[in-house]
Design an enzyme around this catalytic site. Structure first.
Site, PDB file in Angstrom:
ATOM      1  N   ILE A 280       0.828  -1.201   0.000  1.00  0.00           N
ATOM      2  CA  ILE A 280       0.000   0.000   0.000  1.00  0.00           C
ATOM      3  C   ILE A 280       0.861   1.249   0.000  1.00  0.00           C
ATOM      4  CG2 ILE A 280      -1.665   1.328   1.372  1.00  0.00           C
ATOM      5  CD1 ILE A 280      -2.901  -1.295   2.243  1.00  0.00           C
TER       6      ILE A 280
ATOM      7  N   ARG B 123       8.146  11.375  18.173  1.00  0.00           N
ATOM      8  CA  ARG B 123       8.613  12.015  19.405  1.00  0.00           C
ATOM      9  C   ARG B 123       9.734  13.006  19.120  1.00  0.00           C
ATOM     10  NH1 ARG B 123      11.610   8.979  24.429  1.00  0.00           N
ATOM     11  NH2 ARG B 123      13.105   8.549  22.767  1.00  0.00           N
TER      12      ARG B 123
ATOM     13  N   LYS C 174      -0.607  -1.907  17.281  1.00  0.00           N
ATOM     14  CA  LYS C 174      -1.562  -0.979  16.661  1.00  0.00           C
ATOM     15  C   LYS C 174      -2.387  -0.243  17.714  1.00  0.00           C
ATOM     16  CE  LYS C 174      -0.450  -1.711  12.411  1.00  0.00           C
ATOM     17  NZ  LYS C 174       0.241  -0.636  11.634  1.00  0.00           N
TER      18      LYS C 174
ATOM     19  N   VAL D  63      -5.853  -6.819   2.502  1.00  0.00           N
ATOM     20  CA  VAL D  63      -5.369  -6.460   1.167  1.00  0.00           C
ATOM     21  C   VAL D  63      -4.320  -7.472   0.716  1.00  0.00           C
ATOM     22  CG1 VAL D  63      -4.413  -4.594  -0.237  1.00  0.00           C
ATOM     23  CG2 VAL D  63      -5.745  -4.046   1.807  1.00  0.00           C
TER      24      VAL D  63
ATOM     25  N   THR E 245      -1.264  -7.774  -0.169  1.00  0.00           N
ATOM     26  CA  THR E 245       0.055  -7.154  -0.157  1.00  0.00           C
ATOM     27  C   THR E 245       1.123  -8.236  -0.038  1.00  0.00           C
ATOM     28  OG1 THR E 245       0.014  -6.937   2.254  1.00  0.00           O
ATOM     29  CG2 THR E 245      -0.884  -5.101   0.962  1.00  0.00           C
TER      30      THR E 245
END
Length: 376
Positions: A66, A178, A233, A270, A272
């Site tokens: 992607i 950061r 995540k 997807v 990928t």
């Protein structure tokens, strides 16, 4: 002579159509059904476009999957694209960049070395980026990098001893943002800055232990490595939400309001290279089986172009310019978070404290190894 021949062919086809109309009807229904189902599984597409001439966009994971499609889209829109790579570009990458410049008629496509699985590599790149006067322009950061190991594979760690999926999917992007915070805060008040980050539905399965972020003291889930990705995540989404909130609370010297917008994009499932590696179990026989089932994958799953539509929407849609809340986008639409921890400031503070401690420990161990090598 040609006219009788054409008449004969037309008559023959007409008679053949009348004789076999039932077969043609069944075939037409079957093809239409498959096409409609494929249209549905491909998901929604965005209709927004945007002129990005002069804008500077930083992209991680832009060399495949992607991320590669996103890079091509950004280049075609006229943006100056900085692709972060794990290593120095090889000849294949150089040829790809040259070809991309030619196809998009955009010469402002560059690469920089920034391995998100290495905290030291991220620090080296980000420090070099911010060490500039005046502050370098940065309009957008697109985080597409990600690693998901196949099932039944042993735990993989980086050279710094951090679990690979945790380092690439969260700790590296965390370290990058950061350090780049002063650059993001320092952009002119009239300039809209967007952070677009890839996420996936595995964040719903996340269960973060602040005393053991990368599960180094827990049995590694070989049968379900997506649990580690889910932790990463969930952590990334929590940090991005907190990052946006702190940016809004930050008082700018020019007293202008915050113009940072954070969007988390879920592409869905997807086809990928990463997906291919997972379903093939990282084996040759698995790859052969994947190829045999290719029609099945093609019918049910999105291609990279359709998977990138939520990213295109997050990049181009003007609706995000007026939204101050960090949002999650799925199928080109804003959806609700499925985990309440993402919006919990106490959870975010615990996460940030634990992540800072982990990075400090990694850098401390590196310095010790460097001192030992210098003494030899």
């Amino acid at each position: 002579m040609p006219i009788p021949i054409i008449a004969h062919i037309a008559q023959f086809k007409y008679e053949h159509l009348i004789t076999h109309w039932a077969q043609y009807t069944k075939a037409a229904i079957a093809v239409s059904t498959i096409a409609a189902f494929k249209f549905w599984t491909s998901g929604r597409t965005t209709t927004w476009e945007r002129k990005m001439n002069g804008m500077v966009v930083m992209v991680t994971g832009g060399s495949s999957g992607i991320g590669q499609v996103v890079v091509e889209k950004l280049a075609s829109l006229g943006a100056q694209v900085v692709i972060l790579l794990r290593t120095e570009p090889d000849q294949f990458t150089v040829d790809y960049i040259m070809d991309l410049r030619k196809r998009t008629k955009n010469q402002l496509i560059y690469t920089e070395v920034c391995d998100l699985s290495s905290m030291l590599s991220v620090r080296k790149f980000a420090t070099k980026w911010i060490d500039c006067t005046p502050i370098r322009r940065l309009d957008m950061i697109v985080l597409c990098s990600g690693v998901l190991l196949p099932p039944f594979m042993d735990r993989q760690t980086t050279e710094e001893g951090v679990e690979l999926q945790w380092a690439t999917n969260f700790l590296g992007p965390y370290q990058l943002l950061r350090i780049l915070r002063p650059v993001i805060y320092g952009q002119p008040g009239h300039r809209e800055v967007r952070i677009v980050a890839a996420t996936c539905s595995s964040y719903i399965l996340g269960n973060i232990d602040f005393n053991d972020l990368d599960l180094s003291n827990h049995p590694y889930p070989r049968k379900s490595p997506w649990k580690v990705v889910g932790n990463a995540k969930l952590a990334l989404m929590t940090y991005l939400y907190d990052f946006q909130k702190k940016a809004e609370a930050h008082e700018r010297p020019d007293k202008m309001p915050c113009n940072l917008h954070t969007i988390m994009a879920n592409p869905g499932v997807v086809r990928t290279p990463g997906f291919r590696r997972v379903v093939s179990f990282g084996k040759v026989w698995g790859l052969f089986l994947y190829l045999l089932l290719w029609p099945f994958w093609w019918l049910l799953l999105k291609g990279t172009i359709h998977g990138a539509q939520s990213f295109f929407h997050a990049i181009c849609s003007p609706e995000f310019a007026s939204i101050t809340q960090p949002v999650l986008v799925n199928e080109c639409s804003i959806v609700e978070y499925s985990r309440k921890e993402i919006t919990d400031p106490e959870f975010a503070e615990k996460l940030i404290k634990a992540a800072d401690a982990q990075i400090d420990e990694v850098e401390k161990q590196y310095k010790k190894k460097k001192i030992k090598k210098s003494k030899k």
